[in-house]
Scaffold this active site. Structure first.
Site, mmCIF file in Angstrom:
data_model
loop_
_atom_site.group_PDB
_atom_site.id
_atom_site.type_symbol
_atom_site.label_atom_id
_atom_site.label_comp_id
_atom_site.label_asym_id
_atom_site.label_seq_id
_atom_site.Cartn_x
_atom_site.Cartn_y
_atom_site.Cartn_z
ATOM 1 N N HIS A 157 19.208 33.277 42.601
ATOM 2 C CA HIS A 157 19.272 33.145 41.134
ATOM 3 C C HIS A 157 19.386 34.511 40.449
ATOM 4 O O HIS A 157 18.887 34.695 39.338
ATOM 5 C CB HIS A 157 18.033 32.420 40.587
ATOM 6 N N SER A 278 38.381 54.984 31.267
ATOM 7 C CA SER A 278 38.681 54.409 29.957
ATOM 8 C C SER A 278 39.423 55.439 29.130
ATOM 9 O O SER A 278 39.160 56.640 29.238
ATOM 10 C CB SER A 278 37.373 54.024 29.265
ATOM 11 N N LYS A 284 33.219 56.380 31.426
ATOM 12 C CA LYS A 284 33.420 55.133 32.163
ATOM 13 C C LYS A 284 34.022 55.325 33.556
ATOM 14 O O LYS A 284 34.911 56.144 33.768
ATOM 15 C CB LYS A 284 34.339 54.181 31.376
ATOM 16 N N ASN A 286 35.247 52.326 35.985
ATOM 17 C CA ASN A 286 35.316 50.865 35.909
ATOM 18 C C ASN A 286 35.773 50.209 37.221
ATOM 19 O O ASN A 286 36.600 50.759 37.940
ATOM 20 C CB ASN A 286 36.264 50.441 34.792
ATOM 21 N N GLU A 291 37.390 43.351 39.564
ATOM 22 C CA GLU A 291 37.589 42.328 38.530
ATOM 23 C C GLU A 291 38.907 41.598 38.730
ATOM 24 O O GLU A 291 39.008 40.383 38.501
ATOM 25 C CB GLU A 291 37.519 42.970 37.144
ATOM 26 N N TYR A 318 63.453 14.065 50.070
ATOM 27 C CA TYR A 318 63.508 15.268 49.233
ATOM 28 C C TYR A 318 63.649 14.895 47.756
ATOM 29 O O TYR A 318 64.412 13.985 47.400
ATOM 30 C CB TYR A 318 64.691 16.162 49.658
ATOM 31 N N LYS A 326 58.000 27.088 45.562
ATOM 32 C CA LYS A 326 58.151 28.431 46.156
ATOM 33 C C LYS A 326 57.413 29.544 45.443
ATOM 34 O O LYS A 326 56.752 30.377 46.074
ATOM 35 C CB LYS A 326 59.640 28.780 46.219
HETATM 36 N N1 ARG Z 1 67.164 24.972 45.869
HETATM 37 C C1 ARG Z 1 66.689 23.806 46.510
HETATM 38 C C2 ARG Z 1 65.192 23.886 46.702
HETATM 39 O O1 ARG Z 1 64.680 24.918 46.600
HETATM 40 C C3 ARG Z 1 67.344 23.674 47.851
HETATM 41 C C4 ARG Z 1 67.422 22.277 48.314
HETATM 42 C C5 ARG Z 1 68.420 21.571 47.503
HETATM 43 N N2 ARG Z 1 68.574 20.244 47.947
HETATM 44 C C6 ARG Z 1 69.045 19.267 47.136
HETATM 45 N N3 ARG Z 1 69.095 18.097 47.628
HETATM 46 N N4 ARG Z 1 69.420 19.511 45.907
HETATM 47 O O2 ARG Z 1 64.531 22.914 46.937
#
Ligand code: ARG
Length: 452
Positions: A157, A278, A284, A286, A291, A318, A326
């Site tokens: 605590h 600072s 300071k 820091n 952080e 898909y 990504k």
């Molecule tokens: N740019 C697309 C992605 O990142 C690649 C795959 C595209 N496939 C599709 N069926 N449009 O997912």
């Protein structure tokens, strides 16, 4: 403007807005190297299946190898537009070797291609992360070995609770990192399968040896189901979970260090190389690095949550939603590749104020448990001893004295009071996992042997 990959059935050209919303090249060019690697393996597989002659495969492969890595700036990107990294590679291959480039996509889809690219990308990210975790965990274990007897207050605590050592505290984080490492390695093993050859969704009609193809790309095996192969992103979620858990641990470490290095506590001082100043307040020093680690832990939980929300409810196979998988991975890799080495440097060079730690750990109110234990060892029920010591603590606080200053009573003997000693308290914590210097030394040695 490069023609898109799917023009045939359309009578009108794509709207500029469609391109701007749909294109992923501005970020998925990060996958360039793995896209080329996967394409080379696919060309060889096509040759193996008799679709390409040896000479054709060779021309395609040397064409692929000659494509420049698109590390472009914003101006270049605006001039040359591509839908995604896959169409970039195909367009550039065409510039190199002409129409033969079109044969590379035989039996392949961008769906199995992008899943493969992403897995290859994460393989590299994971091995980089593995090495960085090992390095930091070893630094923690090495400091634990060096500071096995450096007394420090332990807290619950955020209140002083019982003494521990700086080494024991360091090893607690080494343990967390050891679990992170095992989680990471589990994930790598689980996801070590290659989707290439799954086609768009139903498998490739080409007679490819997918196991050989998988091994040629460094995977342990081929994925077992084509629908799953193109749409599985568990491996990405695994990576983000490992990262979130790891960063949560590092955030706790950061928080502790912010506390230890605060002006109020002063147990440690940040190395100059890892502290900021600072622009306004000359005094300071820091803890920005710490952080930021704490901040990134929060953001990384957001990246994981975002991906899970993206995946939830996606119909097979898909769907374009998957294009958005990504950037969280790319961002997370960059952050981890900076945060771990930075923390490692900071921690390895942290200057300890051992006197301040020992003084705080030696305050006899923090040793009140020792006194109660000593009384209990004489046969007094611990509950009773706790009650007596608790009253004594109240008295000490009221009189602004220590428990030793108050001296013995009918219940508290001089021998009991002799237990109010930080080194004795530490030495007694000798059971497995405890804070005694010998235990910590042995545990640190074991950690150093195992962490690789
Ligand atoms: N740019 C697309 C992605 O990142 C690649 C795959 C595209 N496939 C599709 N069926 N449009 O997912």
């Amino acid at each position: 403007m490069t023609a898109n990959l799917w023009g045939g059935r359309f009578e009108e050209a794509a709207s500029d807005l469609l391109r701007r919303f749909n294109d992923s090249f501005s970020f998925d060019r990060e996958l360039f190297a793995v896209d080329v690697k996967g394409s080379i393996a696919w060309a060889k597989a096509l040759e193996g299946a008799g679709v390409l002659t040896g000479a054709e495969a060779e021309r395609i492969i040397s064409g692929l190898e000659a494509i420049p890595n698109p590390e472009w700036n914003a101006g270049d990107l605006a001039r040359e537009s591509h839908e995604d990294v896959h169409s970039y590679v195909e367009a550039k291959l065409r510039e190199q070797i002409g129409d033969l480039a079109g044969r590379l996509h035989t039996g392949r889809s961008r769906n199995d291609q992008v899943a493969t690219d992403l897995k290859l990308y994460l393989k590299a990210s994971c091995s980089e992360l593995d090495a960085n975790i090992v390095t930091l965990a070893r630094t923690l274990a090495q400091r634990a070995l060096d500071e096995a007897a450096t007394a420090m207050p332990g807290y619950t605590h955020s209140k002083r609770a019982e003494p521990v050592t700086f080494g024991h505290w360091s090893l607690a984080y080494a343990e967390m990192l050891r679990r992170d490492l095992s989680r990471l390695r589990d994930a790598v093993t689980r996801n070590d399968s290659c989707p290439l050859g799954s086609g768009a969704l139903s498998g490739t009609p080409i007679d490819i040896d997918r196991e050989t193809l998988a091994k040629s790309l460094g995977f342990a095996r081929a994925t077992a189901n084509s629908l799953d192969g193109v749409s599985d992103r568990d491996f990405a979620a695994d990576y983000l979970f490992v990262a979130s858990m790891l960063l949560s641990h590092l955030s706790r470490l950061a928080e502790d260090l912010i506390f230890f290095t605060s002006d109020e506590v002063g147990f440690a001082e940040l190395p100059d190389t890892m502290a900021t100043g600072s622009s306004r307040m000359p005094q300071k020093k820091n803890p920005d690095v710490l952080e930021l680690v704490r901040g990134h832990a929060g953001r990384s939980i957001g990246e994981l949550t975002g991906l899970l929300a993206l995946l939830k409810g996606l119909p097979l196979a898909y769907d374009k939603d998957l294009q958005l998988d990504k950037e969280p991975l790319f961002r997370t890799r960059v952050i981890l590749a900076l945060a771990l080495p930075a923390l490692n440097e900071l921690f390895a060079n942290l200057k300890l104020n051992r006197e301040a730690m020992r003084a705080a750990a030696s305050h006899d109110l923090l040793l009140a448990t020792e006194l109660a234990d000593a009384m209990a060892s004489r046969g007094l029920p611990f509950r009773k001893a706790h009650e007596i010591v608790s009253a004594r603590v109240g008295e000490a606080i009221r009189q602004k004295k220590t428990l030793s200053d108050l001296g013995p009573t009918a219940d508290i003997t001089d021998l009991d009071l002799a237990a109010l000693d930080v080194d004795k308290a530490l030495t007694k914590r000798a059971s497995a996992g405890g804070a005694s210097p010998d235990r910590v030394r042995a545990a640190a040695q074991t950690a150093l042997e195992n962490l690789r």
